[in-house]
Design a protein around this motif. Structure first.
Motif, PDB file in Angstrom:
ATOM      1  N   ILE A 200       0.842  -1.201   0.000  1.00  0.00           N
ATOM      2  CA  ILE A 200       0.000   0.000   0.000  1.00  0.00           C
ATOM      3  C   ILE A 200       0.873   1.245   0.000  1.00  0.00           C
ATOM      4  N   VAL A 201       1.892   1.273   0.856  1.00  0.00           N
ATOM      5  CA  VAL A 201       2.810   2.417   0.924  1.00  0.00           C
ATOM      6  C   VAL A 201       3.458   2.657  -0.440  1.00  0.00           C
ATOM      7  N   ALA A 202       3.834   1.591  -1.121  1.00  0.00           N
ATOM      8  CA  ALA A 202       4.488   1.691  -2.431  1.00  0.00           C
ATOM      9  C   ALA A 202       3.518   1.998  -3.566  1.00  0.00           C
ATOM     10  N   GLY A 203       2.215   1.950  -3.280  1.00  0.00           N
ATOM     11  CA  GLY A 203       1.219   2.194  -4.316  1.00  0.00           C
ATOM     12  C   GLY A 203       0.964   0.998  -5.201  1.00  0.00           C
ATOM     13  N   GLU A 204       1.420  -0.169  -4.781  1.00  0.00           N
ATOM     14  CA  GLU A 204       1.259  -1.390  -5.566  1.00  0.00           C
ATOM     15  C   GLU A 204       0.007  -2.174  -5.188  1.00  0.00           C
ATOM     16  N   VAL A 205      -0.516  -1.930  -3.990  1.00  0.00           N
ATOM     17  CA  VAL A 205      -1.725  -2.592  -3.515  1.00  0.00           C
ATOM     18  C   VAL A 205      -2.792  -1.509  -3.366  1.00  0.00           C
ATOM     19  N   PRO A 206      -3.961  -1.695  -3.961  1.00  0.00           N
ATOM     20  CA  PRO A 206      -4.999  -0.669  -3.862  1.00  0.00           C
ATOM     21  C   PRO A 206      -5.499  -0.507  -2.422  1.00  0.00           C
ATOM     22  N   ALA A 207      -5.777   0.737  -2.079  1.00  0.00           N
ATOM     23  CA  ALA A 207      -6.316   1.046  -0.750  1.00  0.00           C
ATOM     24  C   ALA A 207      -7.053   2.373  -0.832  1.00  0.00           C
ATOM     25  N   PHE A 208      -7.925   2.598   0.116  1.00  0.00           N
ATOM     26  CA  PHE A 208      -8.616   3.881   0.221  1.00  0.00           C
ATOM     27  C   PHE A 208      -7.762   4.756   1.131  1.00  0.00           C
ATOM     28  N   VAL A 209      -6.833   5.467   0.497  1.00  0.00           N
ATOM     29  CA  VAL A 209      -5.832   6.252   1.220  1.00  0.00           C
ATOM     30  C   VAL A 209      -6.437   7.567   1.692  1.00  0.00           C
ATOM     31  N   VAL A 210      -6.224   7.851   2.968  1.00  0.00           N
ATOM     32  CA  VAL A 210      -6.664   9.103   3.576  1.00  0.00           C
ATOM     33  C   VAL A 210      -5.577  10.156   3.419  1.00  0.00           C
ATOM     34  N   THR A 211      -4.338   9.765   3.656  1.00  0.00           N
ATOM     35  CA  THR A 211      -3.202  10.663   3.441  1.00  0.00           C
ATOM     36  C   THR A 211      -1.932   9.850   3.260  1.00  0.00           C
ATOM     37  N   ASP A 212      -1.016  10.410   2.490  1.00  0.00           N
ATOM     38  CA  ASP A 212       0.278   9.805   2.218  1.00  0.00           C
ATOM     39  C   ASP A 212       1.307  10.893   2.472  1.00  0.00           C
ATOM     40  N   GLU A 213       2.045  10.769   3.549  1.00  0.00           N
ATOM     41  CA  GLU A 213       2.961  11.809   3.994  1.00  0.00           C
ATOM     42  C   GLU A 213       4.321  11.202   4.321  1.00  0.00           C
ATOM     43  N   PRO A 214       5.347  12.016   4.485  1.00  0.00           N
ATOM     44  CA  PRO A 214       6.669  11.476   4.832  1.00  0.00           C
ATOM     45  C   PRO A 214       6.678  10.645   6.119  1.00  0.00           C
ATOM     46  N   ASP A 215       5.838  10.994   7.099  1.00  0.00           N
ATOM     47  CA  ASP A 215       5.833  10.275   8.374  1.00  0.00           C
ATOM     48  C   ASP A 215       4.995   9.004   8.364  1.00  0.00           C
ATOM     49  N   GLY A 216       4.195   8.807   7.319  1.00  0.00           N
ATOM     50  CA  GLY A 216       3.398   7.595   7.247  1.00  0.00           C
ATOM     51  C   GLY A 216       2.259   7.705   6.259  1.00  0.00           C
ATOM     52  N   VAL A 217       1.542   6.618   6.143  1.00  0.00           N
ATOM     53  CA  VAL A 217       0.401   6.530   5.238  1.00  0.00           C
ATOM     54  C   VAL A 217      -0.800   6.097   6.079  1.00  0.00           C
ATOM     55  N   ALA A 218      -1.945   6.726   5.827  1.00  0.00           N
ATOM     56  CA  ALA A 218      -3.176   6.371   6.527  1.00  0.00           C
ATOM     57  C   ALA A 218      -4.200   5.937   5.492  1.00  0.00           C
ATOM     58  N   PHE A 219      -4.902   4.844   5.770  1.00  0.00           N
ATOM     59  CA  PHE A 219      -5.873   4.293   4.834  1.00  0.00           C
ATOM     60  C   PHE A 219      -6.949   3.558   5.602  1.00  0.00           C
ATOM     61  N   LEU A 220      -8.083   3.335   4.954  1.00  0.00           N
ATOM     62  CA  LEU A 220      -9.182   2.618   5.597  1.00  0.00           C
ATOM     63  C   LEU A 220      -8.831   1.154   5.813  1.00  0.00           C
ATOM     64  N   ASP A 221      -9.224   0.643   6.966  1.00  0.00           N
ATOM     65  CA  ASP A 221      -9.132  -0.787   7.239  1.00  0.00           C
ATOM     66  C   ASP A 221     -10.164  -1.478   6.357  1.00  0.00           C
ATOM     67  N   THR A 222      -9.792  -2.556   5.702  1.00  0.00           N
ATOM     68  CA  THR A 222     -10.731  -3.251   4.813  1.00  0.00           C
ATOM     69  C   THR A 222     -11.789  -4.026   5.579  1.00  0.00           C
ATOM     70  N   ARG A 223     -11.534  -4.298   6.847  1.00  0.00           N
ATOM     71  CA  ARG A 223     -12.516  -4.957   7.711  1.00  0.00           C
ATOM     72  C   ARG A 223     -12.691  -4.102   8.965  1.00  0.00           C
ATOM     73  N   PRO A 224     -13.342  -2.958   8.817  1.00  0.00           N
ATOM     74  CA  PRO A 224     -13.395  -2.003   9.927  1.00  0.00           C
ATOM     75  C   PRO A 224     -14.249  -2.467  11.098  1.00  0.00           C
ATOM     76  N   VAL A 225     -13.853  -2.024  12.283  1.00  0.00           N
ATOM     77  CA  VAL A 225     -14.707  -2.219  13.457  1.00  0.00           C
ATOM     78  C   VAL A 225     -15.982  -1.418  13.236  1.00  0.00           C
ATOM     79  N   PHE A 226     -15.819  -0.143  12.843  1.00  0.00           N
ATOM     80  CA  PHE A 226     -16.918   0.720  12.418  1.00  0.00           C
ATOM     81  C   PHE A 226     -16.443   1.425  11.154  1.00  0.00           C
ATOM     82  N   LYS A 227     -17.357   1.774  10.281  1.00  0.00           N
ATOM     83  CA  LYS A 227     -16.995   2.438   9.040  1.00  0.00           C
ATOM     84  C   LYS A 227     -16.257   3.738   9.344  1.00  0.00           C
TER      85      LYS A 227
END
Length: 137
Positions: A9-36
């Protein structure tokens, strides 16, 4: 690291619903969320546990985690968030990650039992990711 879905996901090779991609990290939706709207925050570098995170990376990584927790609350109108991290035990992907789960009073989450849900479709997931991303400060 080869075979790590979060590195993909970080490399952009695996699809994800990315919230933000920054130097300190990447944030994306969990595919099996506890809550949406449940977001995972990962460091860009493959690390397995919190103890592997270098001291100089701590401030930036946890600043991002805090921003995501606030954005989940603000963007989704939730009453709060549950922020958590597993190290080895119950760590479904062996890549350091922090959960930011939207919470509302009476949502039924009790203790450490994390029931999982699914998004109706990709459009719904994209909407949740966009709402959290738009709320980032």
């Amino acid at each position: 690291m080869d075979g790590c879905v979060f590195c993909g996901i970080v490399a952009g090779e695996v699809p994800a619903f990315v919230v933000t991609d920054e130097p300190d990290g990447v944030a994306f939706l969990d595919t099996r969320p506890v809550f949406k709207g449940h977001v995972l925050v990962v460091p860009r570098t493959h690390l397995v546990t919190l103890s592997d995170l270098p001291d100089d990376a701590l401030p930036g990584y946890f600043r991002l985690v805090r921003r995501i927790a606030v954005a989940v609350e603000t963007g989704l109108g939730s009453g709060g968030t549950f922020v958590a991290m597993n190290n080895r035990v119950s760590q479904s992907v062996p890549h350091l990650h922090t959960h930011a789960v939207p919470r509302t009073k009476g949502d039924g989450l009790r203790g450490f039992f994390w029931p999982r849900t699914r998004y109706a479709d990709d459009a719904e997931a994209a909407d949740f990711a966009a709402r959290v991303s738009a709320a980032l400060a």
